[in-house]
Motif scaffolding. Structure first.
Motif, PDB file in Angstrom:
ATOM      1  N   ALA A   1      45.128 -19.403  35.406  1.00 51.73           N
ATOM      2  CA  ALA A   1      45.315 -20.089  34.131  1.00 51.73           C
ATOM      3  C   ALA A   1      46.274 -19.316  33.230  1.00 51.73           C
ATOM      4  O   ALA A   1      47.141 -19.908  32.579  1.00 51.73           O
ATOM      5  CB  ALA A   1      43.966 -20.284  33.439  1.00 51.73           C
TER       6      ALA A   1
ATOM      7  N   MET B   1      43.521 -24.827  32.065  1.00 53.62           N
ATOM      8  CA  MET B   1      42.238 -24.413  31.521  1.00 53.62           C
ATOM      9  C   MET B   1      42.339 -24.436  30.000  1.00 53.62           C
ATOM     10  O   MET B   1      43.208 -23.793  29.420  1.00 53.62           O
ATOM     11  CB  MET B   1      41.902 -23.003  32.042  1.00 53.62           C
ATOM     12  CG  MET B   1      40.510 -22.528  31.718  1.00 53.62           C
ATOM     13  SD  MET B   1      40.110 -20.893  32.419  1.00 53.62           S
ATOM     14  CE  MET B   1      39.615 -21.332  34.072  1.00 53.62           C
ATOM     15  N   GLN B   2      41.468 -25.172  29.352  1.00 54.67           N
ATOM     16  CA  GLN B   2      41.441 -25.274  27.897  1.00 54.67           C
ATOM     17  C   GLN B   2      40.615 -24.116  27.310  1.00 54.67           C
ATOM     18  O   GLN B   2      39.855 -23.469  28.017  1.00 54.67           O
ATOM     19  CB  GLN B   2      40.821 -26.615  27.491  1.00 54.67           C
ATOM     20  CG  GLN B   2      41.569 -27.830  28.020  1.00 54.67           C
ATOM     21  CD  GLN B   2      42.997 -27.881  27.513  1.00 54.67           C
ATOM     22  OE1 GLN B   2      43.244 -27.676  26.334  1.00 54.67           O
ATOM     23  NE2 GLN B   2      43.938 -28.141  28.412  1.00 54.67           N
ATOM     24  N   ASP B   3      40.757 -23.905  25.985  1.00 51.40           N
ATOM     25  CA  ASP B   3      40.036 -22.812  25.325  1.00 51.40           C
ATOM     26  C   ASP B   3      38.532 -22.877  25.589  1.00 51.40           C
ATOM     27  O   ASP B   3      37.904 -21.854  25.854  1.00 51.40           O
ATOM     28  CB  ASP B   3      40.288 -22.830  23.822  1.00 51.40           C
ATOM     29  CG  ASP B   3      41.668 -22.309  23.450  1.00 51.40           C
ATOM     30  OD1 ASP B   3      42.436 -21.916  24.353  1.00 51.40           O
ATOM     31  OD2 ASP B   3      41.975 -22.289  22.246  1.00 51.40           O
ATOM     32  N   GLU B   4      37.953 -24.059  25.534  1.00 47.47           N
ATOM     33  CA  GLU B   4      36.506 -24.185  25.743  1.00 47.47           C
ATOM     34  C   GLU B   4      36.123 -23.787  27.168  1.00 47.47           C
ATOM     35  O   GLU B   4      35.065 -23.206  27.398  1.00 47.47           O
ATOM     36  CB  GLU B   4      36.028 -25.598  25.422  1.00 47.47           C
ATOM     37  CG  GLU B   4      34.522 -25.708  25.325  1.00 47.47           C
ATOM     38  CD  GLU B   4      33.865 -24.662  24.414  1.00 47.47           C
ATOM     39  OE1 GLU B   4      32.838 -24.076  24.847  1.00 47.47           O
ATOM     40  OE2 GLU B   4      34.328 -24.411  23.285  1.00 47.47           O
ATOM     41  N   ASP B   5      36.997 -24.066  28.139  1.00 47.44           N
ATOM     42  CA  ASP B   5      36.744 -23.656  29.526  1.00 47.44           C
ATOM     43  C   ASP B   5      36.769 -22.133  29.644  1.00 47.44           C
ATOM     44  O   ASP B   5      35.959 -21.539  30.364  1.00 47.44           O
ATOM     45  CB  ASP B   5      37.798 -24.254  30.473  1.00 47.44           C
ATOM     46  CG  ASP B   5      37.820 -25.761  30.442  1.00 47.44           C
ATOM     47  OD1 ASP B   5      36.737 -26.378  30.425  1.00 47.44           O
ATOM     48  OD2 ASP B   5      38.930 -26.327  30.427  1.00 47.44           O
TER      49      ASP B   5
ATOM     50  N   ILE C   1      43.763 -16.997  25.629  1.00 46.95           N
ATOM     51  CA  ILE C   1      43.019 -17.566  24.492  1.00 46.95           C
ATOM     52  C   ILE C   1      43.136 -16.622  23.298  1.00 46.95           C
ATOM     53  O   ILE C   1      43.219 -15.408  23.473  1.00 46.95           O
ATOM     54  CB  ILE C   1      41.527 -17.800  24.855  1.00 46.95           C
ATOM     55  CG1 ILE C   1      40.811 -18.609  23.779  1.00 46.95           C
ATOM     56  CG2 ILE C   1      40.821 -16.492  25.157  1.00 46.95           C
ATOM     57  CD1 ILE C   1      39.427 -19.092  24.188  1.00 46.95           C
TER      58      ILE C   1
ATOM     59  N   ARG D   1      50.494 -20.104  31.753  1.00 46.01           N
ATOM     60  CA  ARG D   1      50.950 -20.088  30.356  1.00 46.01           C
ATOM     61  C   ARG D   1      52.357 -19.495  30.218  1.00 46.01           C
ATOM     62  O   ARG D   1      53.012 -19.664  29.201  1.00 46.01           O
ATOM     63  CB  ARG D   1      49.990 -19.272  29.477  1.00 46.01           C
ATOM     64  CG  ARG D   1      48.582 -19.782  29.439  1.00 46.01           C
ATOM     65  CD  ARG D   1      48.440 -20.954  28.480  1.00 46.01           C
ATOM     66  NE  ARG D   1      47.157 -21.607  28.611  1.00 46.01           N
ATOM     67  CZ  ARG D   1      46.159 -21.466  27.778  1.00 46.01           C
ATOM     68  NH1 ARG D   1      46.280 -20.680  26.740  1.00 46.01           N
ATOM     69  NH2 ARG D   1      45.036 -22.117  27.975  1.00 46.01           N
TER      70      ARG D   1
END
Length: 194
Positions: A51, A1-5, A164, A55
């Motif tokens: 997510a 999962m990316q920051d924008e997600d 995030i 990490r």
């Protein structure tokens, strides 16, 4: 999962608030992340926990025997992290102002623990929770949080893994910008200042 997600999950749940907020750290902000709202949907909470778990380095994940989170804000994400990691999840709470285990929760001597928060700003609650876990006999090997609001400055003395980093400016009461100083602060968090 990316920051924008991740941000999309917060926006979709109306968990990103704007106004004048008094944070549990005692600092003021024009933005507030209401993690309880983003975690209210069990499917969303599960996605975010998966997510976040990803990490944490695999070798460290393997050593985690229990997840402990501070009540109230960390309870849901802590539970979901326990599910994601396949370990028991418990919480510490402040019945008398200091975190402690209650409700029959225990930590075995030397048990390797992941401490999980919803949001870290100054790290105060995290450090208090870590002390309580250690006092109960646990070894906190890492910390994780949905959101790091510290601008990368928090030092918990252990590896820290946020999902995030969101760096909205925060201000001391005596350094408020004019637009915030002109409005009354709302305290959306749950921690009461003594």
């Amino acid at each position: 999962m990316q920051d924008e997600d991740v941000l999309a999950e917060f926006r979709a749940s109306k968990a990103l608030l704007e106004g004048h907020f008094l944070l549990s750290s005692g600092r003021h902000s024009a933005h507030y992340l209401q993690c309880a709202r983003v975690l209210a949907d069990p499917m969303r909470a599960g996605r975010l926990a998966e997510a976040l778990a990803s990490r944490i380095p695999r070798d460290l994940r393997r050593d985690i025997a229990k997840v402990v989170s501070p009540a109230m804000g960390g309870v849901i994400i802590g539970h979901e992290m326990g599910r994601a990691l396949g370990v028991e999840a418990v919480f510490v709470e402040r019945p008398e102002g200091t975190f402690e285990l209650r409700r029959g929760f225990t930590i075995e001597p030397g048990e390797k623990v992941l401490m999980v928060e919803d949001v870290v700003t100054t790290g105060l609650s995290s450090r208090e929770a870590i002390r309580a876990i250690e006092a109960a006999g646990g070894e906190v090997i890492a910390a994780a949080a949905l959101v790091d609001r510290s601008a990368g400055s928090v030092d918990l003395g252990i590896p820290f893994f946020p999902l995030i980093a969101i760096n909205f400016p925060t201000y001391a009461a005596d350094e408020l910008p004019d637009d915030l100083a002109a409005t009354e602060a709302v305290k959306p968090g749950s921690r009461v200042k003594p």
